[in-house]
Design a protein around this motif. Structure first.
Motif, PDB file in Angstrom:
ATOM      1  N   ILE A  18       1.018  -1.401   0.050  1.00  0.00           N
ATOM      2  CA  ILE A  18      -0.104   0.136   0.036  1.00  0.00           C
ATOM      3  C   ILE A  18       0.798   1.444   0.151  1.00  0.00           C
ATOM      4  O   ILE A  18       1.726   1.405   0.724  1.00  0.00           O
ATOM      5  CB  ILE A  18      -0.790   0.128   1.435  1.00  0.00           C
ATOM      6  CG1 ILE A  18      -1.831  -1.137   1.139  1.00  0.00           C
ATOM      7  CG2 ILE A  18      -1.774   1.279   1.330  1.00  0.00           C
ATOM      8  CD1 ILE A  18      -2.921  -1.142  -0.164  1.00  0.00           C
ATOM      9  N   ASN A  19       0.432   2.441  -0.657  1.00  0.00           N
ATOM     10  CA  ASN A  19       0.977   3.635  -0.753  1.00  0.00           C
ATOM     11  C   ASN A  19      -0.254   4.364  -0.321  1.00  0.00           C
ATOM     12  O   ASN A  19      -1.555   4.013  -0.333  1.00  0.00           O
ATOM     13  CB  ASN A  19       1.359   4.028  -2.041  1.00  0.00           C
ATOM     14  CG  ASN A  19       2.689   3.452  -2.350  1.00  0.00           C
ATOM     15  OD1 ASN A  19       3.530   3.230  -1.676  1.00  0.00           O
ATOM     16  ND2 ASN A  19       2.642   3.030  -3.801  1.00  0.00           N
ATOM     17  N   ASP A  70      -4.166   4.789  -1.527  1.00  0.00           N
ATOM     18  CA  ASP A  70      -4.706   3.545  -2.004  1.00  0.00           C
ATOM     19  C   ASP A  70      -5.828   3.040  -1.476  1.00  0.00           C
ATOM     20  O   ASP A  70      -6.137   3.170  -0.360  1.00  0.00           O
ATOM     21  CB  ASP A  70      -3.703   2.197  -2.382  1.00  0.00           C
ATOM     22  CG  ASP A  70      -2.453   2.773  -3.046  1.00  0.00           C
ATOM     23  OD1 ASP A  70      -2.463   3.924  -3.936  1.00  0.00           O
ATOM     24  OD2 ASP A  70      -1.461   1.937  -2.948  1.00  0.00           O
ATOM     25  N   ALA A  74      -4.158   2.755   3.768  1.00  0.00           N
ATOM     26  CA  ALA A  74      -5.225   2.425   2.660  1.00  0.00           C
ATOM     27  C   ALA A  74      -6.798   3.121   3.088  1.00  0.00           C
ATOM     28  O   ALA A  74      -6.887   3.222   4.420  1.00  0.00           O
ATOM     29  CB  ALA A  74      -5.288   1.056   2.432  1.00  0.00           C
ATOM     30  N   ARG A 101      -7.771   3.735  -8.138  1.00  0.00           N
ATOM     31  CA  ARG A 101      -7.188   3.748  -6.883  1.00  0.00           C
ATOM     32  C   ARG A 101      -7.184   2.468  -6.060  1.00  0.00           C
ATOM     33  O   ARG A 101      -6.515   2.450  -5.100  1.00  0.00           O
ATOM     34  CB  ARG A 101      -7.746   4.725  -5.973  1.00  0.00           C
ATOM     35  CG  ARG A 101      -7.640   6.240  -6.456  1.00  0.00           C
ATOM     36  CD  ARG A 101      -8.421   7.256  -5.756  1.00  0.00           C
ATOM     37  NE  ARG A 101      -7.841   7.261  -4.051  1.00  0.00           N
ATOM     38  CZ  ARG A 101      -8.387   8.036  -3.255  1.00  0.00           C
ATOM     39  NH1 ARG A 101      -9.583   8.784  -3.439  1.00  0.00           N
ATOM     40  NH2 ARG A 101      -7.998   7.878  -2.147  1.00  0.00           N
ATOM     41  N   THR A 102      -7.615   1.613  -6.715  1.00  0.00           N
ATOM     42  CA  THR A 102      -7.678   0.143  -5.937  1.00  0.00           C
ATOM     43  C   THR A 102      -6.533  -0.727  -6.072  1.00  0.00           C
ATOM     44  O   THR A 102      -5.840  -0.813  -6.944  1.00  0.00           O
ATOM     45  CB  THR A 102      -8.740  -0.781  -6.699  1.00  0.00           C
ATOM     46  OG1 THR A 102     -10.332  -0.194  -6.772  1.00  0.00           O
ATOM     47  CG2 THR A 102      -9.013  -2.345  -5.937  1.00  0.00           C
ATOM     48  N   LYS A 103      -5.909  -0.877  -4.815  1.00  0.00           N
ATOM     49  CA  LYS A 103      -4.574  -1.756  -4.762  1.00  0.00           C
ATOM     50  C   LYS A 103      -4.742  -2.961  -4.436  1.00  0.00           C
ATOM     51  O   LYS A 103      -4.097  -3.795  -5.156  1.00  0.00           O
ATOM     52  CB  LYS A 103      -3.726  -0.937  -3.837  1.00  0.00           C
ATOM     53  CG  LYS A 103      -2.387  -1.692  -3.760  1.00  0.00           C
ATOM     54  CD  LYS A 103      -1.513  -1.469  -4.752  1.00  0.00           C
ATOM     55  CE  LYS A 103      -1.006  -0.076  -5.327  1.00  0.00           C
ATOM     56  NZ  LYS A 103       0.071   0.243  -4.321  1.00  0.00           N
ATOM     57  N   ALA A 140      -4.990  -4.831  -9.691  1.00  0.00           N
ATOM     58  CA  ALA A 140      -4.945  -4.684  -8.519  1.00  0.00           C
ATOM     59  C   ALA A 140      -4.429  -6.175  -8.029  1.00  0.00           C
ATOM     60  O   ALA A 140      -4.306  -7.225  -8.965  1.00  0.00           O
ATOM     61  CB  ALA A 140      -6.199  -4.478  -7.966  1.00  0.00           C
TER      62      ALA A 140
END
Length: 387
Positions: free
Chosen positions: A108-109, A112, A133, A159-161, A193
């Motif tokens: 995660i960043n 996210d 997140a 934006r889904t990680k 993702a």
């Protein structure tokens, strides 16, 4: 004084562990927290004792004892339909709890998004928040705990990680079907993702259901982190030996986070875990049979007493929808109902709202666990029948 971490502002104490403490204080039967009350397999305990006596008492290799990683690779190839390199594609952690946290911190960043199915195991939301997140929730709806495919599609975006998939599922007992996993896989591929799967109940399934590892689907190993532990399958919840399996590109990051979080899991218990992972197929067959007997007994008691239980396909939990009983008890939500249940008959359950981001979705639900000896369940049954 300067404020403390804002990321923990909205965290609460674990509701599950709170109900355990209340139950113990009342001298009740604890069907809230999911730990077995029977003995762990003798050969695994003996292996741990031997490992200590043989001086496996200093640090293990940070990412895991070699014999355990080798045994795990063989078991996964036999049971889960995919292979991995035990030298470069697995990290042994302090339980699946650390595996999940280390994985999210590696992926995660800040900003996210992580897709989470609700009801959910209570750690997933806080884990996502601590890793930076933003959780996006998709609701599983009774009685079959299916999701709306359109709602799932809407939860994914640029934006889904990652998406967290727990199957067999706590708290509902749902086993995700191949079609559902294929839909999730397609969305992961569309939006680039990752899938993070919690498969800790993989061997606790009933009535011909089949556990499918998401990493075994076409083109999914490269974007999947498979999390598991010895806790549930081998009745070793106190050992805290878990793992995260992922391609080397992801594993190298998980190992860095793991190193700075905990350095490593207990070495003699990792040595013994190799013995557990090498148990014959008959062990898993006996485990399923034991849980099937426990499930059917508790389900029948709950149905008889009007708790409106859902029959689980896997794991060892039963969700009940108790709206009518709440009215009879003179309470207006799930939490008050659970406290009243302990007061009146001394049986502990978990309020359903603790498994939802929108607490109103679980206000008429409670969860019982049945990972207990039959004599424990029979005592609980007698108490429930006294209501």
């Amino acid at each position: 004084m300067k404020p403390l971490s804002h990321s923990t502002d909205n965290f609460t104490e674990s509701v599950i562990r709170e109900m355990t403490r209340v139950c113990v204080a009342a001298g009740g039967v604890n069907l809230s927290q999911g730990f077995p009350d029977w003995e762990a397999p003798a050969e695994i305990k003996e292996a741990a004792q031997k490992a200590i006596a043989d001086e496996f008492n200093q640090y293990a290799i940070t990412h895991g004892e070699p014999d355990m990683r080798t045994a795990l690779a063989a078991k996964v190839a036999r049971w889960n339909g995919f292979s991995f390199n035990p030298e470069t594609e697995v990290t042994v952690t302090c339980g699946s709890t650390e595996a999940m946290m280390a994985t999210l911190m590696a992926l995660i960043n800040r900003g996210d998004e992580v897709v989470i199915f609700e009801p959910f195991y209570e750690n997933y939301g806080p884990d996502s928040t601590l890793s930076g997140a933003v959780p996006r929730y998709v609701t599983l709806r009774p009685p079959d705990w299916s999701y709306d495919p359109e709602e799932l599609k809407a939860a994914f975006g640029p934006r889904t990680k990652a998406v967290i998939v727990n199957t067999p599922h706590n708290p509902t007992g749902k086993v995700f079907r191949r079609k559902e996993l294929e839909e999730i896989a397609a969305l992961c591929q569309k939006w680039d993702a990752y899938a993070v799967t919690d498969e800790i109940y993989e061997h606790i399934i009933y009535n011909g259901e089949k556990h499918i590892a998401l990493a075994s689907l076409p083109d999914m190993f490269e974007r999947t982190v498979t999390i598991n532990a010895v806790s549930k399958t081998y009745s070793l919840t106190g050992w805290r030996i878990g793992w995260a399996i992922a391609p080397e590109r992801i594993t190298s990051r998980i190992r860095k986070v793991h190193d700075f979080l905990t350095v490593g899991a207990a070495r003699p218990l990792q040595v013994a875990a190799a013995t557990a992972l090498n148990l014959p197929d008959s062990y898993y067959q006996g485990l399923s049979a034991r849980y099937l007997q426990a499930r059917d007994y508790l389900y029948n008691v709950l149905e008889e007493k009007g708790f409106n239980p859902n029959l689980p396909q896997g794991a060892y939990y039963i969700i009940c929808r108790v709206g009518e009983l709440m009215d009879r008890f003179g309470v207006d939500n799930d939490t008050r109902f659970c406290f009243r249940l302990i007061e009146t008959c001394g049986v502990a359950a978990v309020p359903g709202s603790s498994f939802y981001s929108d607490k109103s979705l679980g206000r008429d639900q409670i969860r019982f666990c049945y990972c207990k000896q039959m004599k424990t369940l029979e005592e609980a049954g007698q108490r429930l029948r006294s209501l």
